[in-house]
Write a protein that holds these residues in place. Structure first.
Motif, mmCIF file in Angstrom:
data_model
loop_
_atom_site.group_PDB
_atom_site.id
_atom_site.type_symbol
_atom_site.label_atom_id
_atom_site.label_comp_id
_atom_site.label_asym_id
_atom_site.label_seq_id
_atom_site.Cartn_x
_atom_site.Cartn_y
_atom_site.Cartn_z
ATOM 1 N N GLY A 175 -8.655 -13.988 14.655
ATOM 2 C CA GLY A 175 -7.709 -12.873 14.617
ATOM 3 C C GLY A 175 -8.457 -11.584 14.319
ATOM 4 N N GLY A 176 -7.781 -10.478 14.472
ATOM 5 C CA GLY A 176 -8.416 -9.174 14.303
ATOM 6 C C GLY A 176 -9.105 -8.977 12.971
ATOM 7 N N ILE A 177 -8.473 -9.354 11.877
ATOM 8 C CA ILE A 177 -9.078 -9.208 10.554
ATOM 9 C C ILE A 177 -10.137 -10.291 10.354
ATOM 10 N N GLY A 178 -9.801 -11.522 10.680
ATOM 11 C CA GLY A 178 -10.735 -12.634 10.486
ATOM 12 C C GLY A 178 -12.031 -12.466 11.253
ATOM 13 N N GLU A 179 -11.951 -11.935 12.458
ATOM 14 C CA GLU A 179 -13.138 -11.763 13.297
ATOM 15 C C GLU A 179 -13.918 -10.494 12.982
ATOM 16 N N ASN A 180 -13.240 -9.463 12.489
ATOM 17 C CA ASN A 180 -13.865 -8.146 12.391
ATOM 18 C C ASN A 180 -14.046 -7.590 10.989
ATOM 19 N N SER A 181 -13.671 -8.338 9.967
ATOM 20 C CA SER A 181 -13.775 -7.785 8.616
ATOM 21 C C SER A 181 -14.643 -8.646 7.701
ATOM 22 N N PRO A 182 -15.938 -8.350 7.658
ATOM 23 C CA PRO A 182 -16.802 -9.068 6.723
ATOM 24 C C PRO A 182 -16.328 -8.919 5.279
ATOM 25 N N ALA A 183 -15.766 -7.747 4.945
ATOM 26 C CA ALA A 183 -15.298 -7.515 3.573
ATOM 27 C C ALA A 183 -14.172 -8.469 3.205
ATOM 28 N N VAL A 184 -13.239 -8.689 4.111
ATOM 29 C CA VAL A 184 -12.133 -9.607 3.825
ATOM 30 C C VAL A 184 -12.656 -11.043 3.758
ATOM 31 N N ARG A 185 -13.514 -11.437 4.692
ATOM 32 C CA ARG A 185 -14.069 -12.796 4.652
ATOM 33 C C ARG A 185 -14.801 -13.031 3.337
ATOM 34 N N ARG A 186 -15.577 -12.034 2.901
ATOM 35 C CA ARG A 186 -16.310 -12.150 1.632
ATOM 36 C C ARG A 186 -15.341 -12.315 0.468
ATOM 37 N N ARG A 187 -14.314 -11.480 0.417
ATOM 38 C CA ARG A 187 -13.376 -11.535 -0.699
ATOM 39 C C ARG A 187 -12.567 -12.833 -0.695
ATOM 40 N N VAL A 188 -12.251 -13.346 0.477
ATOM 41 C CA VAL A 188 -11.533 -14.615 0.567
ATOM 42 C C VAL A 188 -12.410 -15.751 0.049
ATOM 43 N N CYS A 189 -13.679 -15.741 0.397
ATOM 44 C CA CYS A 189 -14.570 -16.859 0.045
ATOM 45 C C CYS A 189 -15.132 -16.791 -1.368
ATOM 46 N N ASN A 193 -22.611 -13.131 7.252
ATOM 47 C CA ASN A 193 -21.235 -12.636 7.280
ATOM 48 C C ASN A 193 -21.186 -11.208 7.809
ATOM 49 N N GLU A 194 -22.077 -10.361 7.333
ATOM 50 C CA GLU A 194 -22.090 -8.954 7.759
ATOM 51 C C GLU A 194 -22.421 -8.806 9.235
ATOM 52 N N SER A 195 -23.188 -9.746 9.793
ATOM 53 C CA SER A 195 -23.627 -9.600 11.188
ATOM 54 C C SER A 195 -22.649 -10.195 12.198
ATOM 55 N N HIS A 196 -21.597 -10.864 11.733
ATOM 56 C CA HIS A 196 -20.647 -11.485 12.654
ATOM 57 C C HIS A 196 -19.351 -10.687 12.707
ATOM 58 N N CYS A 197 -19.216 -9.898 13.758
ATOM 59 C CA CYS A 197 -18.015 -9.092 13.968
ATOM 60 C C CYS A 197 -17.751 -8.952 15.456
ATOM 61 N N GLY A 198 -16.536 -8.552 15.781
ATOM 62 C CA GLY A 198 -16.189 -8.223 17.151
ATOM 63 C C GLY A 198 -16.282 -9.376 18.122
ATOM 64 N N GLY A 199 -15.784 -10.530 17.721
ATOM 65 C CA GLY A 199 -15.773 -11.674 18.618
ATOM 66 C C GLY A 199 -17.074 -12.449 18.639
ATOM 67 N N SER A 222 0.823 -1.218 0.000
ATOM 68 C CA SER A 222 0.000 0.000 0.000
ATOM 69 C C SER A 222 0.851 1.260 0.000
ATOM 70 N N GLY A 223 2.010 1.175 0.641
ATOM 71 C CA GLY A 223 2.867 2.344 0.752
ATOM 72 C C GLY A 223 2.515 3.266 1.897
ATOM 73 N N PHE A 224 1.466 2.904 2.711
ATOM 74 C CA PHE A 224 1.119 3.836 3.783
ATOM 75 C C PHE A 224 0.632 3.199 5.082
ATOM 76 N N THR A 225 0.206 1.944 5.092
ATOM 77 C CA THR A 225 -0.268 1.362 6.336
ATOM 78 C C THR A 225 -0.256 -0.161 6.301
ATOM 79 N N SER A 226 -0.161 -0.739 7.496
ATOM 80 C CA SER A 226 -0.278 -2.186 7.643
ATOM 81 C C SER A 226 -1.645 -2.559 8.229
ATOM 82 N N ASP A 227 -2.504 -1.576 8.428
ATOM 83 C CA ASP A 227 -3.799 -1.762 9.070
ATOM 84 C C ASP A 227 -4.884 -2.013 8.030
ATOM 85 N N MET A 228 -5.483 -3.210 8.062
ATOM 86 C CA MET A 228 -6.499 -3.577 7.091
ATOM 87 C C MET A 228 -7.689 -2.626 7.135
ATOM 88 N N ARG A 229 -8.063 -2.147 8.315
ATOM 89 C CA ARG A 229 -9.193 -1.215 8.418
ATOM 90 C C ARG A 229 -8.932 0.050 7.606
#
Length: 169
Positions: free
Chosen positions: A125-139, A154-160, A72-79
């Motif tokens: 993990g932080g991305i796996g548990e909290n990012s519906p967008a990443v889970r969607r793109r992976v699947c 998928n959209e309703s499952h976040c934050g543990g 990305s050139g600017f961050t390591s944070d998926m959010r």
């Protein structure tokens, strides 16, 4: 799939690990926040010869300045990457997220083949548990393996919040 700033995948059969993305060091395997993950080994020599880097500098580059940050050139944070991609259409943010998701998808396919299928794919993990967008793109595109994501679940499952995010089928 443990997806966070550090990432790994583990194939588990009968309660035992049969394979993992972790190698001699955490650098092998999945792309991470600052780690490159799997690379062509010739990259090391190229960086040393063409860029004049020492072995220690290459090690630092691959472990602390690569991955999502390097792409990305600017961050390591998926959010931040997902936000930048959505709000500004940033091509490097999109590239970083796309490569991250494709690398995870590649290991799902490899482990599926190695084990002859799977009963579940678990995101943690932080991305796996909290990012519906990443889970969607992976699947996406894994329907042939029997992996069909239910977008609403998928959209309703976040934050543990735990639970199934797949379609009943």
């Amino acid at each position: 799939l443990h997806l966070g700033n550090g990432c790994s995948a583990c194939a588990i059969k009968g309660g035992l690990s049969v394979n993992t993305t972790m190698g001699f060091t955490p650098l092998e395997g999945l792309l991470m926040g600052t780690r490159s993950g799997d690379i062509d080994p010739s990259v090391v020599e190229h960086l040393m010869l063409k860029e004049g880097l020492s072995a220690g500098e290459v090690d630092t580059l691959l472990n602390k300045q690569s991955g999502l940050l390097g792409l990305s050139g600017f961050t390591s944070d998926m959010r931040e990457l997902l936000e930048e991609e959505a709000e500004n259409g940033d091509r490097r943010a999109r590239l970083a997220v796309d490569i991250f998701c494709v690398r995870v998808k590649r290991y799902i396919g490899a482990y599926f083949a190695e084990m002859g299928g799977a009963d579940a794919v678990v995101f943690t993990g932080g991305i796996g548990e909290n990012s519906p967008a990443v889970r969607r793109r992976v699947c996406e595109g894994l329907d042939a393996l029997g992996l069909s994501l239910d977008r609403a679940k998928n959209e309703s499952h976040c934050g543990g919040k735990t639970g199934e995010i797949s379609k009943p089928s």
